[in-house]
Design a protein around this motif. Structure first.
Motif, mmCIF file in Angstrom:
data_model
loop_
_atom_site.group_PDB
_atom_site.id
_atom_site.type_symbol
_atom_site.label_atom_id
_atom_site.label_comp_id
_atom_site.label_asym_id
_atom_site.label_seq_id
_atom_site.Cartn_x
_atom_site.Cartn_y
_atom_site.Cartn_z
ATOM 1 N N LEU A 92 0.835 -1.201 0.000
ATOM 2 C CA LEU A 92 0.000 0.000 0.000
ATOM 3 C C LEU A 92 0.870 1.252 0.000
ATOM 4 O O LEU A 92 0.576 2.223 -0.708
ATOM 5 N N ALA A 93 1.944 1.237 0.774
ATOM 6 C CA ALA A 93 2.850 2.382 0.815
ATOM 7 C C ALA A 93 3.474 2.621 -0.557
ATOM 8 O O ALA A 93 3.589 3.766 -1.010
ATOM 9 N N ARG A 94 3.875 1.557 -1.218
ATOM 10 C CA ARG A 94 4.469 1.697 -2.548
ATOM 11 C C ARG A 94 3.461 2.288 -3.535
ATOM 12 O O ARG A 94 3.799 3.152 -4.346
ATOM 13 N N LYS A 95 2.224 1.807 -3.480
ATOM 14 C CA LYS A 95 1.191 2.334 -4.372
ATOM 15 C C LYS A 95 0.957 3.821 -4.128
ATOM 16 O O LYS A 95 0.776 4.597 -5.074
ATOM 17 N N ALA A 96 0.947 4.221 -2.850
ATOM 18 C CA ALA A 96 0.717 5.629 -2.516
ATOM 19 C C ALA A 96 1.813 6.506 -3.098
ATOM 20 O O ALA A 96 1.544 7.552 -3.699
ATOM 21 N N VAL A 97 3.052 6.075 -2.936
ATOM 22 C CA VAL A 97 4.188 6.864 -3.426
ATOM 23 C C VAL A 97 4.229 6.877 -4.945
ATOM 24 O O VAL A 97 4.369 7.930 -5.582
ATOM 25 N N GLU A 98 4.079 5.709 -5.551
ATOM 26 C CA GLU A 98 4.185 5.609 -7.009
ATOM 27 C C GLU A 98 3.037 6.319 -7.721
ATOM 28 O O GLU A 98 3.215 6.871 -8.808
ATOM 29 N N SER A 99 1.861 6.335 -7.110
ATOM 30 C CA SER A 99 0.693 6.922 -7.772
ATOM 31 C C SER A 99 0.843 8.421 -8.008
ATOM 32 O O SER A 99 0.203 8.989 -8.892
ATOM 33 N N VAL A 100 1.677 9.077 -7.201
ATOM 34 C CA VAL A 100 1.872 10.523 -7.362
ATOM 35 C C VAL A 100 3.341 10.884 -7.564
ATOM 36 O O VAL A 100 3.701 12.063 -7.537
ATOM 37 N N GLN A 101 4.186 9.852 -7.760
ATOM 38 C CA GLN A 101 5.636 10.072 -7.908
ATOM 39 C C GLN A 101 6.150 10.961 -6.775
ATOM 40 O O GLN A 101 6.803 11.978 -6.982
#
Length: 338
Positions: free
Chosen positions: A133-142
């Motif tokens: 989930l943390a990775r998705k949060a970061v990657e979704s907004v770069q």
């Protein structure tokens, strides 16, 4: 998902009401600079530029996290992101949980290609869903970093809030060691004291946002949303739970001098920003002062940023501080022991 969207919309509506600004002050009125009628500098010579997460920013403050995931959340984020880009000011996003669960695209970088963007998730969401989930949060907004917010009191009062906080520190440690971007841990209005700051530093956290008492009261907001008379009765003594920002900053700075501190919680103008810097903060964060402008336009947010910058510049001029490093040693009146 509709429940989350409705809750986030309620948060924006209620946060704008003065009754949900903490009835306790952040303590800034107790902290007075010694006036310097001989500044020996020119106003235009004062340097506000600072460094944050390895990048230069135009002033030592950021747009603090606001609630996200409601119908007008995208427009708010657009106004904030465009202003952050134009003004070289970092932007902390509100909680991304709703957007991620709805598989909603977040186009922040379309509006702020070079600004510092901070992702945001709740600590219990990481405890429940892990590193993915943390990775998705970061990657979704770069994002340049991830904010993990701690809100145990809000969760206790919130209907169906998270009440199992086992292994939260371990979830934070896992993100620190494996996520690959800096982690910033923040509270939401009760504050992070030196004991908790040491625990966070021991697991590798390099930045905390103290978020002390005195700003928007999420306890008060959730209390208004909670229809249970019994739960409202239980919560009543805890509405002002926490410590003031001006008490927390020097205490944490003294206990953890190498820790990067973001001063927040009741920061309302540029003089408060100057006070935070004097108390040991490297950066400051403001959310409530930007909420009404963000509902209007990008230009309104840019104007608010400009006013805050000029207020900070005045505070530095009136203390004879040409640089932020000099401001950190500006003389204080003895209303508050530092």
């Amino acid at each position: 998902m509709t429940d989350i969207r409705n809750r986030k919309a309620d948060h924006i509506e209620l946060a704008l009401k003065p009754m949900h600004q903490s009835q306790q002050t952040a303590g800034f009125d107790r902290l007075c600079f010694e006036p310097n009628p001989l500044p020996q500098i020119a106003l235009n010579d004062i340097e506000l530029q600072s460094e944050f997460l390895g990048q230069l920013v135009s002033a030592p403050f950021l747009i603090g996290a606001m609630t996200g995931g409601c119908e007008n959340g995208e427009l708010i984020n657009q106004h904030l992101a465009e202003a952050a880009e134009a003004s070289q000011i970092p932007l902390a996003l509100g909680s991304q949980r709703a957007a991620l669960e709805q598989h909603k695209q977040q186009d922040i970088r379309r509006w702020a290609p070079s600004a510092i963007i901070l992702s945001n998730l709740g600590a219990t969401q990481l405890q429940q869903s892990g590193l993915d989930l943390a990775r998705k949060a970061v990657e979704s907004v770069q994002a340049n970093a991830l904010i993990i917010h701690l809100n145990p009191l809000q969760e206790l009062i919130q209907p169906n809030g998270d009440r199992d906080w086992n292994l939260v520190l371990e979830a934070i440690e896992n993100c620190v060691s494996k996520l690959g971007v800096p982690i910033i841990v923040k509270e939401v209005g009760s504050g992070i004291g030196p004991t908790s700051a040491k625990k966070l530093m021991d697991v590798g956290v390099n930045w905390i946002e103290v978020a002390g008492r005195g700003g928007t009261s999420w306890a008060s907001i959730e209390l208004e949303r909670n229809g249970s008379e019994r739960e409202r009765d239980i919560a009543a003594p805890f509405i002002d739970w926490g410590m003031d920002t001006v008490e927390l900053l020097p205490a944490v700075h003294s206990a953890c001098p190498s820790l990067g501190l973001i001063g927040s919680g009741g920061v309302r103008h540029g003089l408060d920003i100057a006070r935070c810097i004097r108390l040991g903060a490297t950066m400051t964060a403001l959310a409530y002062p930007f909420l009404a402008p963000a509902l209007r336009s990008t230009e309104a947010v840019i104007d608010k940023i400009s006013v805050l910058q000029e207020q900070l510049r005045w505070a530095m001029f009136l203390t004879g501080s040409k640089s932020l490093s000099e401001l950190r040693h500006a003389a204080l009146q003895q209303k508050l022991t530092i």
